[in-house]
Structures are given as structure tokens and as C-alpha cells.
Motif scaffolding. Sequence first.
Motif, PDB file in Angstrom:
ATOM      1  N   ASN A 123       0.828  -1.208   0.000  1.00  0.00           N
ATOM      2  CA  ASN A 123       0.000   0.000   0.000  1.00  0.00           C
ATOM      3  C   ASN A 123       0.864   1.260   0.000  1.00  0.00           C
ATOM      4  OD1 ASN A 123      -2.390  -1.406   0.012  1.00  0.00           O
ATOM      5  ND2 ASN A 123      -2.865  -1.034   2.161  1.00  0.00           N
ATOM      6  N   ARG A 127       1.010   4.227  -2.926  1.00  0.00           N
ATOM      7  CA  ARG A 127       0.743   5.653  -2.742  1.00  0.00           C
ATOM      8  C   ARG A 127       1.890   6.506  -3.288  1.00  0.00           C
ATOM      9  NH1 ARG A 127      -2.278   9.670   0.024  1.00  0.00           N
ATOM     10  NH2 ARG A 127      -1.719  11.459  -1.253  1.00  0.00           N
ATOM     11  N   TRP A 181      -7.526  10.022  -1.951  1.00  0.00           N
ATOM     12  CA  TRP A 181      -6.520  10.451  -2.931  1.00  0.00           C
ATOM     13  C   TRP A 181      -6.701   9.893  -4.340  1.00  0.00           C
ATOM     14  CZ3 TRP A 181      -3.553   6.301  -4.589  1.00  0.00           C
ATOM     15  CH2 TRP A 181      -3.506   5.182  -3.738  1.00  0.00           C
TER      16      TRP A 181
END
Length: 319
Positions: A123, A127, A181
Motif C-alpha cells: 500500500n 501511494r 486520494w
Amino acid sequence: MARIGYHASHEQYDPRTLCDLARRAEAAGFGAIKCSDHIQPWSPRQGHSGHAWTWLGAAMATTTVPFGNIAAPGYRYHPAVMAQAAATLAQMFPGRFWVALGTGEALNEAMTGMVWPDKPERNARLRECFDVMHALLRGETVTHRGRVTAIEARLWSLPDAPPPLFGAAATEDTARWLGGWAEGLLTLGGDPANVARVIAAFREGGGEGKPVHVQHTISWAETEDRAMADALDQWAPVAIGGEINWDIRRPSDFDLLGRFVGPEHIGRSVRVSADPGLHRADLQAIADLGVDTIFVHNVGRDQQAFIDMAARELLGRGD
């Protein structure tokens, strides 16, 4: 009503055949197409794994509908290289391309020799890759040192508008994390109640008003027996559940997993039925959740029969 799209499975068909299927799907009335991005199939029986980005240029040049791809930056693909590919497609085909970014599977990404990390680390890498790609697609020069590295990276051929960078999520936790996001959500279909929970989590996490795409996997055939046989032959390992599918490296090992999946289990991941009315009702139930596009993936091998059925029964084309 959500747009109904066609999922082009690179694991199951060679690129030339898949390009022909994309054209046939558009002619039948499918309003969008998305593809998978694999370097290995799930099973040796599937037997294919064409290069998705190369294929996209050819497929989009011979069709007119929007296309999407789901891929994992940071392993096989450096995020700057993936951003360059996305920018090129978006420049050549304005308004027709989006890409969903996921954390990947060892099946496709571990072949580079990198240590395959756990989900929290994947993860965090995702990002960082998103941030690099997002900046590059807006014309920025990027220097980033972290889990991925980019030094004075810049894209010189940019589209008029950057392609949307969706996030891919199969669980509520991941969807909620993406909401703040990612520029949209790609999630899995199946039980509408489960789909609703994932979409709600995305919106609660900051994704309210952002587009949602769903990949809905089915096994349709002329008979119930054929539909079940196709599902078990082509898609059984996916029904195992948990994190195991993301950590196995070899197609032959997925076949070993598939031996533990029977008709009573396959429904966890594939909607199996010869009844077009049932599939039509499922699509309506998912559309009612406020999604933008539902991409239908029929795992059976007779894609032309499925496309013909969909034109009559799912897309409102009649006879």
C-alpha cells in the motif's frame, strides 16, 4: 443507468484474438472496454499473457469506446514509465483512457526478483507511485527518493487532459484508504450487498462524487452444466479467498489451489448461470448503487456466443 463494458482477459486469449473480440464487443453494443495486465496467466490451461500496453494502442486505434487498464506500478513497471505509457494513450485518444493502480500480485510482479512485501508495505509503495505519476501527468518535473526513485523525471508528450488514476480495491478497508486520494474506484462485482459496502467505504473515505467502475465476473453458457464447468476450469483459484492469491508466484500452483474449489465454493467469485435474466438483474442491482461502468468478464471460452447473448439480453440490442 450505468454503462456496460466488456472485460478483455489477457490471461485467456492471445493479443490478436483479443483485439478482434474488442471490436466485436463494441459492435454488439458494449460501451467501454477494460483489460487485465499480466505477465503470467492464472493457469497453464489459460496459456496467454500479452503485453497490455502494446495491445491497448492497437485495440483503441480500431475502436471508438473508452478503455481502461488495471496495473501495479513499482515492480515490473517503474511509475514514470507507466505514466509515460498512460500519457501516450491519452494523447492519441483524448478522453478515452483511464488506468486503475493496484498493489499487484506476486504472480505478475515478483519475477523482477524484488522481495515481495506484505500488504501494508505494498500500500505504501502504491501511494508513492500514485504521487509520482500524478505529478508527471500534469507536466511537473519529479525528483522522489523513497520506496521508488525518480530523478528529474519529466514527460515531454502530454495529453490535453491527464487520464484519471483510479485505485483498485477488493475490500472495504482498502477502498476507504483510497477514497481520499485516488481519482476513482475500481472494485469487484458479485453480491450487490458486498459491492455496496466497498463503494460506501470509498465514499466515506473521501471518494464522494468520484467515479466508480465495477468488474463483474460471470460464467454464462448455453447450459448450466457448461457454465459451471467453465467457471471451475478457468477461475476456481480466485474463490479460495483471503490473501493467498496475491502471494503465489506460479500458475501451476494456482492449479493446485483450484482442486480445493467445487461448485459449492465458486459462487464466492463467479456468478454462474445460463439464465440471461439473472445476469441482467445482477447488473441492474449493481447499477443501482450509482456506479459509472460495469465491466462484465465472462470466464467461459466461447466469447462470441457470450457477446451475441449480451447484445440480445444485456445491452438492449434485441435480435
